[in-house]
Design a protein around this motif. Structure first.
Motif, mmCIF file in Angstrom:
data_model
loop_
_atom_site.group_PDB
_atom_site.id
_atom_site.type_symbol
_atom_site.label_atom_id
_atom_site.label_comp_id
_atom_site.label_asym_id
_atom_site.label_seq_id
_atom_site.Cartn_x
_atom_site.Cartn_y
_atom_site.Cartn_z
ATOM 1 N N LEU A 24 0.826 -1.216 0.000
ATOM 2 C CA LEU A 24 0.000 0.000 0.000
ATOM 3 C C LEU A 24 0.856 1.260 0.000
ATOM 4 N N VAL A 33 0.819 3.074 6.897
ATOM 5 C CA VAL A 33 -0.278 2.122 7.089
ATOM 6 C C VAL A 33 -0.190 1.589 8.511
ATOM 7 N N VAL A 52 -7.431 -1.697 8.833
ATOM 8 C CA VAL A 52 -6.156 -1.189 8.331
ATOM 9 C C VAL A 52 -6.315 0.288 7.974
ATOM 10 N N VAL A 54 -5.141 3.598 6.340
ATOM 11 C CA VAL A 54 -4.275 3.996 5.225
ATOM 12 C C VAL A 54 -4.140 5.517 5.265
ATOM 13 N N MET A 65 -5.170 1.560 -5.732
ATOM 14 C CA MET A 65 -5.633 0.816 -4.564
ATOM 15 C C MET A 65 -6.605 -0.288 -4.971
ATOM 16 N N ALA A 69 -6.196 -4.238 -4.416
ATOM 17 C CA ALA A 69 -7.234 -4.997 -3.709
ATOM 18 C C ALA A 69 -7.677 -6.196 -4.533
ATOM 19 N N GLY A 92 -12.454 4.216 1.758
ATOM 20 C CA GLY A 92 -11.718 2.978 1.934
ATOM 21 C C GLY A 92 -12.360 1.842 1.179
ATOM 22 N N ASP A 103 -10.717 -4.376 6.488
ATOM 23 C CA ASP A 103 -11.242 -3.060 6.136
ATOM 24 C C ASP A 103 -10.099 -2.084 5.924
ATOM 25 N N TRP A 104 -10.094 -1.436 4.769
ATOM 26 C CA TRP A 104 -9.165 -0.334 4.531
ATOM 27 C C TRP A 104 -9.885 0.957 4.879
#
Length: 276
Positions: A24, A33, A52, A54, A65, A69, A92, A103-104
């Motif tokens: 990332l 991160v 997570v 970012v 991104m 993913a 996210g 989860d971002w």
């Protein structure tokens, strides 16, 4: 699932999350991160999500991104860019990595640093945000950093901020303890609506009162409060808080009548007196 299998799975996920964090930081705009939530604090259960954070500056390459993913999950993933999820939880994505929820959560590092500066001066904001029924309290940004586990931070920015946030600012503590006046105000508003059996307004007022009270109790004890989830249980465990605190809150929120408002009023005044 036995402990050995669970430990193996957690170990594999830790490695996957660390690799994810490293990759990332190669995305344009991403500066650091971190692992947040219960996983970072060690209070997670076997089914807890991996949150997570970012941290970015000046925008982020959403397409890059999304591509990352997809590569890590094997399926298309929709990534919400800054502002896509609201004014405070920037955006996210929700991923499933080998059947595990990850989860971002985007965070604007410039804004986080600004909020931290405000916290040190005793200033904070609350704002409307989906997923935060009692509003998003800006000190949560600082609390997230203080309680996170830094996974990737090539420039050392997040680690500096995390080190600073280990000390709860006394001006913020004073401001949030003072904020408990709103709890009494909200109970007074509920009293008027209880007379006409307006249970929606009563429930919202009492929920707000107890939510503010929980925020004030956390601050009084110099503990970061990140959101409403678990805040009542944590507040109830602080020294000096009445042993029946949780039961009295629950009873008031179940009653929503004049007697419930009277009970809430007594509890709010009792707890406020502890923070003088």
């Amino acid at each position: 699932m036995d402990n050995s299998v669970n430990s193996t799975l957690n170990g594999a996920m830790n490695s996957a999350i660390e690799e994810m964090a490293r990759r990332l930081t190669s995305v344009h705009g991403v500066r650091a991160v971190a692992l947040g939530g219960s996983r970072a604090r060690g209070t997670h259960g076997p089914d807890s999500d991996w949150d997570v954070g970012v941290y970015y500056r000046g925008g982020v390459d959403v397409a890059a991104m999304a591509a990352l993913a997809r590569e890590m999950t094997g399926e298309p993933v929709e990534v919400a860019g800054p502002g896509g999820w609201g004014p405070w939880v920037d955006g996210g994505a929700w991923l499933s990595v080998d059947g595990v929820a990850v989860d971002w959560i985007l965070r604007d590092l410039d804004r986080v640093e600004h909020v931290w500066s405000e916290c040190r001066e005793g200033r904070y904001e609350t704002g409307v945000q989906a997923g935060h029924p009692l509003g998003f309290w800006s000190p949560a940004y600082a609390g997230e950093v203080a309680l996170c586990r830094v996974l990737a931070d090539p420039h050392g920015e997040l680690r500096v901020l995390r080190s600073e946030a280990q000390r709860y600012p006394e001006p913020l503590r004073a401001a949030l303890v003072h904020a408990a006046w709103e709890a009494e105000f909200s109970v007074a508003a509920a009293r008027k609506s209880a007379r006409s059996a307006d249970t929606l307004h009563v429930s919202l007022c009492l929920s707000r009162a107890f939510g503010v009270l929980a925020q004030s109790l956390h601050a009084h004890h110099r503990v970061w409060c990140l959101n409403e989830k678990g805040a009542l249980a944590t507040a109830a465990a602080f020294p000096g808080v009445p042993g029946d605190f949780t039961a009295r809150v629950s009873a008031a929120l179940a009653g929503l009548d004049a007697a419930a408002v009277d009970s809430a009023d007594g509890l709010v005044r009792e707890v406020r007196s502890l923070m003088v």
